[in-house]
Design an enzyme around this catalytic site. Structure first.
Site, PDB file in Angstrom:
ATOM      1  N   GLY A  53      -1.898  -6.726  -1.141  1.00  0.00           N
ATOM      2  CA  GLY A  53      -0.312  -6.627  -0.357  1.00  0.00           C
ATOM      3  C   GLY A  53      -0.158  -7.454   0.649  1.00  0.00           C
ATOM      4  O   GLY A  53      -0.927  -8.335   1.003  1.00  0.00           O
TER       5      GLY A  53
ATOM      6  N   GLU B  63     -14.132  -5.859  -2.019  1.00  0.00           N
ATOM      7  CA  GLU B  63     -13.822  -5.144  -3.272  1.00  0.00           C
ATOM      8  C   GLU B  63     -12.873  -6.130  -4.294  1.00  0.00           C
ATOM      9  O   GLU B  63     -13.145  -6.056  -5.416  1.00  0.00           O
ATOM     10  CB  GLU B  63     -13.044  -3.911  -3.130  1.00  0.00           C
ATOM     11  CG  GLU B  63     -12.629  -3.144  -4.248  1.00  0.00           C
ATOM     12  CD  GLU B  63     -11.852  -1.755  -3.498  1.00  0.00           C
ATOM     13  OE1 GLU B  63     -12.420  -0.987  -2.572  1.00  0.00           O
ATOM     14  OE2 GLU B  63     -10.919  -1.402  -4.211  1.00  0.00           O
TER      15      GLU B  63
HETATM   16  N1  COA Z   1       5.286  10.134   4.414  1.00  0.00           N
HETATM   17  C1  COA Z   1       5.775  10.072   3.374  1.00  0.00           C
HETATM   18  N2  COA Z   1       6.092   8.918   2.649  1.00  0.00           N
HETATM   19  C2  COA Z   1       5.184   7.894   2.842  1.00  0.00           C
HETATM   20  C3  COA Z   1       4.586   7.994   4.315  1.00  0.00           C
HETATM   21  C4  COA Z   1       4.330   8.845   4.848  1.00  0.00           C
HETATM   22  N3  COA Z   1       3.797   8.982   5.805  1.00  0.00           N
HETATM   23  N4  COA Z   1       3.881   6.734   4.209  1.00  0.00           N
HETATM   24  C5  COA Z   1       4.136   6.102   3.002  1.00  0.00           C
HETATM   25  N5  COA Z   1       4.947   6.787   2.105  1.00  0.00           N
HETATM   26  C6  COA Z   1       5.776   6.401   1.070  1.00  0.00           C
HETATM   27  C7  COA Z   1       6.510   5.085   1.305  1.00  0.00           C
HETATM   28  O1  COA Z   1       7.586   5.352   1.413  1.00  0.00           O
HETATM   29  C8  COA Z   1       6.358   4.582  -0.164  1.00  0.00           C
HETATM   30  O2  COA Z   1       7.193   5.055  -1.060  1.00  0.00           O
HETATM   31  P1  COA Z   1       7.978   4.559  -2.469  1.00  0.00           P
HETATM   32  O3  COA Z   1       6.853   3.901  -3.315  1.00  0.00           O
HETATM   33  O4  COA Z   1       8.835   5.762  -2.879  1.00  0.00           O
HETATM   34  O5  COA Z   1       8.771   3.447  -1.617  1.00  0.00           O
HETATM   35  C9  COA Z   1       4.981   4.896  -0.857  1.00  0.00           C
HETATM   36  O6  COA Z   1       4.612   6.017   0.089  1.00  0.00           O
HETATM   37  C10 COA Z   1       4.097   3.713  -0.557  1.00  0.00           C
HETATM   38  O7  COA Z   1       3.937   3.638   0.764  1.00  0.00           O
HETATM   39  P2  COA Z   1       3.595   1.963   1.363  1.00  0.00           P
HETATM   40  O8  COA Z   1       2.803   1.951   2.423  1.00  0.00           O
HETATM   41  O9  COA Z   1       4.448   0.927   0.926  1.00  0.00           O
HETATM   42  O10 COA Z   1       2.408   1.764   0.067  1.00  0.00           O
HETATM   43  P3  COA Z   1       1.546   0.279  -0.152  1.00  0.00           P
HETATM   44  O11 COA Z   1       1.582  -0.090  -1.368  1.00  0.00           O
HETATM   45  O12 COA Z   1       1.345  -0.552   0.972  1.00  0.00           O
HETATM   46  O13 COA Z   1       0.027   1.207  -0.104  1.00  0.00           O
HETATM   47  C11 COA Z   1      -1.663   2.824   0.578  1.00  0.00           C
HETATM   48  C12 COA Z   1      -0.436   2.009   0.808  1.00  0.00           C
HETATM   49  C13 COA Z   1      -2.248   3.503   1.669  1.00  0.00           C
HETATM   50  C14 COA Z   1      -1.219   3.554  -0.573  1.00  0.00           C
HETATM   51  C15 COA Z   1      -2.921   1.814  -0.253  1.00  0.00           C
HETATM   52  O14 COA Z   1      -3.221   0.796   0.607  1.00  0.00           O
HETATM   53  C16 COA Z   1      -3.980   2.671  -0.849  1.00  0.00           C
HETATM   54  O15 COA Z   1      -3.668   3.162  -1.930  1.00  0.00           O
HETATM   55  N6  COA Z   1      -4.962   2.737   0.034  1.00  0.00           N
HETATM   56  C17 COA Z   1      -6.335   3.552  -0.369  1.00  0.00           C
HETATM   57  C18 COA Z   1      -7.210   2.728  -1.190  1.00  0.00           C
HETATM   58  C19 COA Z   1      -7.738   1.534  -0.406  1.00  0.00           C
HETATM   59  O16 COA Z   1      -7.699   1.561   1.088  1.00  0.00           O
HETATM   60  N7  COA Z   1      -8.625   0.839  -1.146  1.00  0.00           N
HETATM   61  C20 COA Z   1      -9.259  -0.494  -0.559  1.00  0.00           C
HETATM   62  C21 COA Z   1      -8.557  -1.805  -0.661  1.00  0.00           C
HETATM   63  S1  COA Z   1      -8.358  -2.401  -2.044  1.00  0.00           S
END
Ligand code: COA
Length: 437
Positions: free
Chosen positions: A216, A237
């Protein structure tokens, strides 16, 4: 050659191959961009003959036809990750989420989740009769080795990638020859917030570090600020397009890696066709199964290991919620904790949680007094090390609860600092009182 005869004998159509899937079977599906789209479509087309087939996977790109409403009698999704095509099914209770560290997933195939059928995608065979799993080695290879029946798409357009990423034709029970492009991911949009986060993270990366980066805008922004570093390595990963420029510039060369010197080590890849062209028959790129790449005891062997991952929210104690929004399972823990732990055990290692300070267009702070009710703790406060937002860096390891809260408030969005300060005063004033009594 014997393998050529075997290959010819086992070549069949997708429709015919999936007739070996029976009602009640557990089917493990190849991961992410390696999802066998042609086989899945054939399986869905055969649904009227099938009941309660359990489909197990992590990410699975494609339309996920088996997740559509009305498929419940035929298919049930069970995954260790929730992505865009199965989130709704899980929310509506038409699919299940199984909490599991990514590196432990293959271990389930020989214990709680024995595999009846593996549906996978591979390259056509080489001169010795071996196929490459291409972009997805991860749990896909272990599943193929554990399954009673392996059905493989042999896709001409799957890039050939080495490492421990091969399977012999004799281990494929049914082979379907296909030629279709690999799923691509749109390139992320890097805004000012991500640039600032990237810049802060880059200050934590020393020359000679080995990196794990997620997917991302933030990982790609970090990479943008690493162009002046020297001798970086990759043990990740996954990686995506953002890495290519740094490899071509010679910044990422793996020269100072402690293990797999010179190799770009990963367990899967996802990106654009540019990435797939870059990795095809590229001797630098090696994929290994996830129970190896993501195992903390392997990760820790890389000195100066730096992991960079993101999250949904962080509370004032440093508990990191990365996978659920309250009770709503949004994604999965994936390899986050594998790398947080591996990096923290590595000599000179650091783990970074990099996250914008707000969500929902600035309406919500991601640094919060308490995680939302029902939210899962992904990285515990005992494991957390650095948290980075666009406002700076909070180093939490070795810090007291009071110091953690202070450091986190300092990198929260200014619009939310007052309410966080109020909670700080409530929490720690009360402690002082109690101590004073
Ligand atoms: N409260 C409510 N909603 C929240 C929020 C919070 N604190 N933080 C994020 N959101 C919502 C966002 O508004 C967004 O909503 P939408 O899809 O309706 O727009 C959604 O959650 C995703 O947030 P965003 O930060 O844009 O997601 P991202 O694509 O950057 O992914 C994670 C962030 C944390 C979900 C992602 O990194 C993940 O799954 N991590 C865990 C797995 C991991 O770390 N794997 C190792 C690396 S490959």
């Amino acid at each position: 050659m014997e393998w050529k005869r075997t290959y010819q004998e086992r070549l069949t159509s997708a429709e015919e191959a999936v007739t070996t899937v029976l009602s009640g079977d557990r089917v493990v599906v190849g991961h992410a961009a390696g999802a066998p789209e042609v086989l899945l479509k054939a399986l869905v087309a055969r649904r009227s003959r099938l009941r309660e087939v359990e489909l197990v996977h992590m990410l699975c790109l494609g339309d996920g036809g088996y997740l559509a409403e009305g498929m419940e009698p035929h298919f049930r999704f069970n995954g260790i990750f929730v992505g865009s095509n199965n989130r709704k099914a899980v929310e509506e209770n038409r699919g299940d989420y199984t909490p599991c560290y990514f590196h432990e997933f293959p271990g389930l195939f020989s214990s709680q989740l024995p595999v009846d059928v593996a549906l996978i995608q591979v390259t056509p065979p080489n001169a010795a009769g071996f196929c490459s799993f291409g972009v997805s080695c991860d749990y896909t290879k272990p599943a193929a080795h554990q399954a009673k029946i392996v059905i493989a798409e042999s896709n001409e357009q799957m890039p050939w990638i080495g490492g421990d990423n091969l399977i012999h034709v004799s281990q494929l029970h049914h082979i379907v020859a296909t030629s279709h492009p690999i799923f691509e991911l749109p390139l992320p949009r890097i805004g000012e917030t991500e640039r600032l986060i990237g810049e802060h993270c880059a200050t934590l990366v020393e020359d000679g570090s080995t990196l794990q980066l997620g997917i991302g805008a933030i990982p790609d922004a970090v990479l943008m600020f690493l162009k002046d570093k020297k001798d970086l390595g990759i043990h990740s990963e996954m990686f995506s397009d953002g890495l290519i420029d740094l490899v071509e510039l010679g910044v990422v060369n793996g020269r100072r890696k402690s293990i797999h010197k010179g190799e770009l080590v990963s367990t899967f890849l996802m990106g654009s066709q540019r990435l797939y062209d870059f990795v095809h028959k590229n001797d630098q790129v090696k994929l290994y199964p996830v129970d190896y790449v993501n195992h903390p005891t392997v990760i820790m062997q890389n000195s100066r290991m730096v992991s960079i991952n993101s999250c949904i929210e962080v509370d004032l104690m440093g508990q990191v919620g990365s996978e659920s929004i309250g009770l709503r399972q949004f994604s999965g823990v994936g390899g986050q904790v594998d790398f947080v732990r591996g990096a923290s055990m590595a000599v000179g290692g650091k783990s970074i949680i990099a996250v914008p300070s707000t969500a929902a267009g600035g309406k919500l702070s991601r640094i919060v007094p308490f995680l939302a009710q029902g939210a899962a703790v992904s990285t515990s406060r005992n494991d957390v090390d650095y948290v980075v937002t666009e406002y700076g860096i909070a180093h939490l390891k070795g810090k007291t609860l009071r110091q953690r809260a202070q450091s986190l408030i300092a990198i929260a969005h200014p619009a939310f600092r007052d309410e966080l300060e109020e909670e700080f005063a409530r929490r720690f004033a009360a402690t002082l009182c109690a101590v004073g009594v």
